[in-house]
Scaffold this active site. Structure first.
Site, PDB file in Angstrom:
ATOM      1  N   HIS A 170       0.875  -1.181   0.000  1.00 23.48           N
ATOM      2  CA  HIS A 170       0.000   0.000   0.000  1.00 23.48           C
ATOM      3  C   HIS A 170       0.908   1.225   0.000  1.00 23.48           C
ATOM      4  O   HIS A 170       2.109   1.115   0.259  1.00 23.48           O
ATOM      5  CB  HIS A 170      -0.948  -0.004   1.203  1.00 23.48           C
ATOM      6  CG  HIS A 170      -0.266   0.046   2.535  1.00 23.48           C
ATOM      7  ND1 HIS A 170       0.392   1.170   3.008  1.00 23.48           N
ATOM      8  CD2 HIS A 170      -0.113  -0.891   3.502  1.00 23.48           C
ATOM      9  CE1 HIS A 170       0.895   0.931   4.210  1.00 23.48           C
ATOM     10  NE2 HIS A 170       0.615  -0.317   4.521  1.00 23.48           N
ATOM     11  N   ASP A 297       1.349 -18.400  14.658  1.00 27.18           N
ATOM     12  CA  ASP A 297       2.663 -18.549  15.279  1.00 27.18           C
ATOM     13  C   ASP A 297       2.632 -17.964  16.690  1.00 27.18           C
ATOM     14  O   ASP A 297       2.512 -16.749  16.881  1.00 27.18           O
ATOM     15  CB  ASP A 297       3.710 -17.828  14.426  1.00 27.18           C
ATOM     16  CG  ASP A 297       5.126 -18.223  14.790  1.00 27.18           C
ATOM     17  OD1 ASP A 297       5.558 -17.893  15.907  1.00 27.18           O
ATOM     18  OD2 ASP A 297       5.786 -18.872  13.959  1.00 27.18           O
ATOM     19  N   SER A 312       3.732  -4.156   7.166  1.00 29.02           N
ATOM     20  CA  SER A 312       3.140  -4.111   5.824  1.00 29.02           C
ATOM     21  C   SER A 312       4.211  -4.381   4.785  1.00 29.02           C
ATOM     22  O   SER A 312       5.276  -3.765   4.803  1.00 29.02           O
ATOM     23  CB  SER A 312       2.513  -2.741   5.563  1.00 29.02           C
ATOM     24  OG  SER A 312       1.413  -2.514   6.396  1.00 29.02           O
TER      25      SER A 312
END
Length: 348
Positions: A170, A297, A312
């Site tokens: 993004h 996890d 991100s």
């Protein structure tokens, strides 16, 4: 006679099968139509990196007062607003805040200036008259502006053939206005993760990173758009590891099930974490929310709470192939997030 009937039935069966295949399978030379990407090998990312982007234009942050001889005045009403991008003044292209000051202070008649700007992708023009600021001893428009953007995120991949990289999934946006930086140029730097603000319900966490600008630049930035940040790395970049080369998998191959993400959440070390892809969306056109995944996890959850800002761009790998990148976290559940198909990033 019996053998002939069997043969006729066999031929009829094959013909029906062919007709069914013809009408149900798209026959096209465009590989993107069926979600297949060309055979590509990439250096796997996962490194936290720092970005500094030079804007194409000057971003307006808001209004400010000008200290005139008659007191503080506001010169701007609705002509320009936070998020607008000034492209030129009196027909002269501007990319730096100093460009604007130079133009408005070099007018022979001290009259109005013509400003060309962009608001929500639409161009417009306004005429404004600067006023003399007695404290600064120069003419001003009464605007807060900035000409660059910076931030940290995660490198997703670097193509083996041309060293073009993709990151974030993004755009880098201005924190005050939410406007994505329109990249004119930029630089990629190494970044060291110094700490973590753990995420929780309603409060997304974040990585605290130190951009290592004093060290060698790793590459240049050419794009910042809805699919991420893109550019080219240098051939001697520290992010190129020959032992971490792998193939790319298209969106048609992504399935609900086990997968992994790669991120740096401490120092500069890239670590591997288990996730489960729980939903894949059919997309004929690009969208940054291509799939939904859950972090399984326990080590990652105990250290970060799940997905946090700065992760991100973390590459998503399934069945040994790069298939996507982390883009967003669920605000009310940081163990869940969205990912973008790698197809959309590779097209940039």
């Amino acid at each position: 006679m019996k053998d002939n009937k069997v043969l006729h039935f066999a031929v009829l069966f094959l013909f029906i099968g062919f007709v069914f295949f013809y009408w149900t399978v798209p026959l096209t030379d465009d590989i993107e139509e069926v979600g297949i990407v060309p055979a590509t090998r990439v250096y796997l990312g996962g490194h936290t990196v720092g970005f500094n982007i030079e804007n194409d234009g000057v971003l307006v942050l808001g209004k400010s007062n000008v200290q005139t001889g008659e007191g503080a005045k506001t010169l701007i009403e609705d002509e320009l607003a936070a998020g607008d991008i000034i492209k030129s003044v009196n027909g002269i292209t501007v990319n730096k805040t100093k460009d604007i000051f130079a133009i408005i202070n070099s007018r022979p008649d001290n009259g109005e200036v013509l400003i060309s700007a962009v608001r929500k992708n639409k161009e417009f023009e306004v005429r404004l008259k600067p006023s003399y600021d007695v404290l600064a001893k120069k003419y001003k428009l009464g605007l807060w502006v900035k000409d660059d953007a910076s931030g940290i995120g995660t490198l997703t991949y670097v193509r083996e053939d041309n060293l073009r990289f993709g990151a974030l999934g993004h755009p880098i946006s201005d924190s005050a206005t939410g406007v994505a930086a329109d990249a004119r140029s930029g630089i990629v730097y190494p970044c060291e993760v110094m700490g973590i603000n753990r995420g929780g319900r309603g409060a997304p966490g974040e990585l605290r990173g130190l951009i290592l600008k004093g060290k060698a630049e790793q590459g240049s930035i050419s794009k910042n758009n809805k699919h991420g940040v893109f550019g080219n790395l240098k051939s001697d970049s520290v992010f190129l590891n020959p032992t971490r080369l792998l193939e790319v998998g298209g969106r048609a191959a992504v399935k609900p099930g086990k997968a992994k993400i790669y991120s740096s959440i401490e120092g500069t070390k890239v670590e591997e974490f288990d996730i489960e892809i729980i939903k894949t969306n059919y997309q004929a056109s690009s969208n940054e929310k291509s799939l939904v995944f859950r972090v399984v996890d326990k080590g990652l959850i105990s250290r970060t709470g799940g997905i946090v800002q700065g992760m991100s761009g973390s590459p998503i790998v399934q069945n040994g192939k790069l298939v996507g990148a982390v883009t967003h976290v669920f605000v009310n559940d940081p163990t869940k997030g969205f990912g973008i198909y790698i197809d959309w990033m590779l097209n940039e």
